[in-house]
Design a protein around this motif. Structure first.
Motif, PDB file in Angstrom:
ATOM      1  N   VAL A  28      30.258  46.256  34.012  1.00 58.51           N
ATOM      2  CA  VAL A  28      31.666  46.334  34.408  1.00 58.51           C
ATOM      3  C   VAL A  28      31.904  45.471  35.650  1.00 58.51           C
ATOM      4  O   VAL A  28      32.887  44.731  35.736  1.00 58.51           O
ATOM      5  N   ALA A  29      31.012  45.532  36.622  1.00 63.78           N
ATOM      6  CA  ALA A  29      31.155  44.728  37.842  1.00 63.78           C
ATOM      7  C   ALA A  29      31.051  43.232  37.539  1.00 63.78           C
ATOM      8  O   ALA A  29      31.790  42.419  38.103  1.00 63.78           O
ATOM      9  N   MET A  30      30.145  42.852  36.635  1.00 60.66           N
ATOM     10  CA  MET A  30      30.010  41.436  36.272  1.00 60.66           C
ATOM     11  C   MET A  30      31.270  40.930  35.583  1.00 60.66           C
ATOM     12  O   MET A  30      31.739  39.835  35.863  1.00 60.66           O
ATOM     13  N   LYS A  31      31.852  41.723  34.696  1.00 56.43           N
ATOM     14  CA  LYS A  31      33.068  41.300  34.015  1.00 56.43           C
ATOM     15  C   LYS A  31      34.208  41.130  35.009  1.00 56.43           C
ATOM     16  O   LYS A  31      35.012  40.206  34.909  1.00 56.43           O
ATOM     17  N   ALA A  32      34.290  42.011  36.005  1.00 52.97           N
ATOM     18  CA  ALA A  32      35.343  41.912  37.016  1.00 52.97           C
ATOM     19  C   ALA A  32      35.208  40.620  37.823  1.00 52.97           C
ATOM     20  O   ALA A  32      36.213  40.023  38.213  1.00 52.97           O
ATOM     21  N   THR A  33      34.005  40.161  38.041  1.00 50.59           N
ATOM     22  CA  THR A  33      33.836  38.903  38.793  1.00 50.59           C
ATOM     23  C   THR A  33      34.136  37.694  37.921  1.00 50.59           C
ATOM     24  O   THR A  33      34.486  36.638  38.445  1.00 50.59           O
ATOM     25  N   TRP A  34      34.043  37.807  36.624  1.00 47.91           N
ATOM     26  CA  TRP A  34      34.344  36.678  35.736  1.00 47.91           C
ATOM     27  C   TRP A  34      35.834  36.480  35.519  1.00 47.91           C
ATOM     28  O   TRP A  34      36.286  35.399  35.213  1.00 47.91           O
ATOM     29  N   ASP A  35      36.627  37.545  35.632  1.00 49.74           N
ATOM     30  CA  ASP A  35      38.067  37.440  35.431  1.00 49.74           C
ATOM     31  C   ASP A  35      38.692  36.633  36.568  1.00 49.74           C
ATOM     32  O   ASP A  35      38.295  36.772  37.724  1.00 49.74           O
ATOM     33  N   PRO A  36      39.685  35.776  36.266  1.00 51.96           N
ATOM     34  CA  PRO A  36      40.344  35.038  37.340  1.00 51.96           C
ATOM     35  C   PRO A  36      41.165  35.972  38.224  1.00 51.96           C
ATOM     36  O   PRO A  36      41.653  37.010  37.768  1.00 51.96           O
ATOM     37  N   LEU A  37      41.312  35.581  39.472  1.00 49.96           N
ATOM     38  CA  LEU A  37      42.105  36.372  40.400  1.00 49.96           C
ATOM     39  C   LEU A  37      43.574  36.367  39.979  1.00 49.96           C
ATOM     40  O   LEU A  37      44.044  35.392  39.377  1.00 49.96           O
ATOM     41  N   PRO A  38      44.318  37.401  40.287  1.00 51.18           N
ATOM     42  CA  PRO A  38      45.744  37.416  39.921  1.00 51.18           C
ATOM     43  C   PRO A  38      46.514  36.243  40.505  1.00 51.18           C
ATOM     44  O   PRO A  38      47.435  35.721  39.891  1.00 51.18           O
ATOM     45  N   SER A  39      46.147  35.798  41.705  1.00 51.85           N
ATOM     46  CA  SER A  39      46.842  34.659  42.313  1.00 51.85           C
ATOM     47  C   SER A  39      46.597  33.379  41.522  1.00 51.85           C
ATOM     48  O   SER A  39      47.474  32.530  41.412  1.00 51.85           O
ATOM     49  N   VAL A  40      45.413  33.254  40.940  1.00 50.95           N
ATOM     50  CA  VAL A  40      45.101  32.072  40.131  1.00 50.95           C
ATOM     51  C   VAL A  40      45.885  32.109  38.827  1.00 50.95           C
ATOM     52  O   VAL A  40      46.432  31.090  38.393  1.00 50.95           O
ATOM     53  N   VAL A  41      45.978  33.255  38.212  1.00 55.19           N
ATOM     54  CA  VAL A  41      46.741  33.389  36.975  1.00 55.19           C
ATOM     55  C   VAL A  41      48.215  33.092  37.233  1.00 55.19           C
ATOM     56  O   VAL A  41      48.875  32.388  36.468  1.00 55.19           O
ATOM     57  N   ALA A  42      48.749  33.589  38.354  1.00 54.13           N
ATOM     58  CA  ALA A  42      50.156  33.376  38.677  1.00 54.13           C
ATOM     59  C   ALA A  42      50.444  31.909  38.956  1.00 54.13           C
ATOM     60  O   ALA A  42      51.517  31.406  38.638  1.00 54.13           O
ATOM     61  N   SER A  43      49.507  31.187  39.555  1.00 48.89           N
ATOM     62  CA  SER A  43      49.750  29.772  39.868  1.00 48.89           C
ATOM     63  C   SER A  43      49.559  28.885  38.649  1.00 48.89           C
ATOM     64  O   SER A  43      49.815  27.688  38.711  1.00 48.89           O
ATOM     65  N   GLY A  44      49.142  29.437  37.544  1.00 48.81           N
ATOM     66  CA  GLY A  44      48.932  28.650  36.338  1.00 48.81           C
ATOM     67  C   GLY A  44      50.213  28.230  35.659  1.00 48.81           C
ATOM     68  O   GLY A  44      50.216  27.333  34.836  1.00 48.81           O
ATOM     69  N   PHE A  45      51.345  28.865  35.974  1.00 50.26           N
ATOM     70  CA  PHE A  45      52.626  28.542  35.357  1.00 50.26           C
ATOM     71  C   PHE A  45      53.638  28.230  36.448  1.00 50.26           C
ATOM     72  O   PHE A  45      53.753  28.980  37.413  1.00 50.26           O
ATOM     73  N   VAL A  46      54.345  27.118  36.287  1.00 50.96           N
ATOM     74  CA  VAL A  46      55.407  26.734  37.221  1.00 50.96           C
ATOM     75  C   VAL A  46      56.664  26.500  36.401  1.00 50.96           C
ATOM     76  O   VAL A  46      56.650  25.742  35.436  1.00 50.96           O
ATOM     77  N   THR A  47      57.755  27.149  36.784  1.00 53.68           N
ATOM     78  CA  THR A  47      59.031  26.984  36.095  1.00 53.68           C
ATOM     79  C   THR A  47      59.939  26.108  36.939  1.00 53.68           C
ATOM     80  O   THR A  47      60.133  26.362  38.121  1.00 53.68           O
ATOM     81  N   VAL A  48      60.488  25.064  36.303  1.00 54.08           N
ATOM     82  CA  VAL A  48      61.378  24.124  36.991  1.00 54.08           C
ATOM     83  C   VAL A  48      62.732  24.158  36.295  1.00 54.08           C
ATOM     84  O   VAL A  48      62.817  23.910  35.085  1.00 54.08           O
TER      85      VAL A  48
END
Length: 167
Positions: A28-48
């Motif tokens: 469970v701890a290893m999977k948590a470290t593999w998931d991207p941080l929420p800030s990284v997921v949020a910066s993946g999309f930019v709306t113009v």
């Protein structure tokens, strides 16, 4: 003697259970470290929002740490069938504003409707195609999706797939 065998079996099962819980917690701890941080997921999309852009206007936005240019084409600007995007009744040109030679950031000259790279003199037209100098290929087009009058960078829509299919 029968008591000792049962005690050994109990201790063995207890040790096995504790080991299984430890392995599960580690996974469970290893999977948590593999998931991207929420800030990284949020910066993946930019709306113009493109509705406020005027003809001939150049806009630069940041997408995943790199500059992306958006130009609303005028009637005088040459249309690039293989690279232009139609939103509403207007043509737009967009691309990752990074020189394909050595990764410099070219500046946009609104008078000439060209990008000029100061590093080695490369030039790109308003569509992002290389027209002079050492850049070997046109500027890349970021993945995008059109949502009404908005451009969503980071999501592959049918318009992006059509452009990539033409290239």
């Amino acid at each position: 003697m029968a008591d000792n065998v049962n005690r050994r079996d109990f201790l063995g099962m207890t040790l096995g259970g504790i080991a299984a819980v430890g392995v599960g917690a580690s996974l469970v701890a290893m999977k948590a470290t593999w998931d991207p941080l929420p800030s990284v997921v949020a910066s993946g999309f930019v709306t113009v929002d493109l509705s406020s852009m005027k003809e001939g206007e150049y806009r630069q936005v940041e997408y995943r740490g790199t500059p992306v240019y958006i130009i609303k084409k005028t009637a005088e600007m040459k249309k690039c069938e293989e690279r232009d995007v139609v939103v509403g009744n207007a043509d737009y040109s967009l691309g990752i504003q990074v020189c394909t030679h050595l990764g410099c950031i070219p500046s946009y000259d609104t008078g000439k409707s060209e990008f000029h790279c100061a590093c080695h003199g490369g030039r790109f037209d308003a569509c992002g195609r290389n027209i002079f100098g050492p850049p070997p290929i046109p500027m890349k087009i970021p993945p995008f999706k059109i949502d009404g009058e908005k451009l969503v960078l980071g999501e592959e829509g049918p318009e992006y797939k059509k452009l990539v299919g033409n290239a």
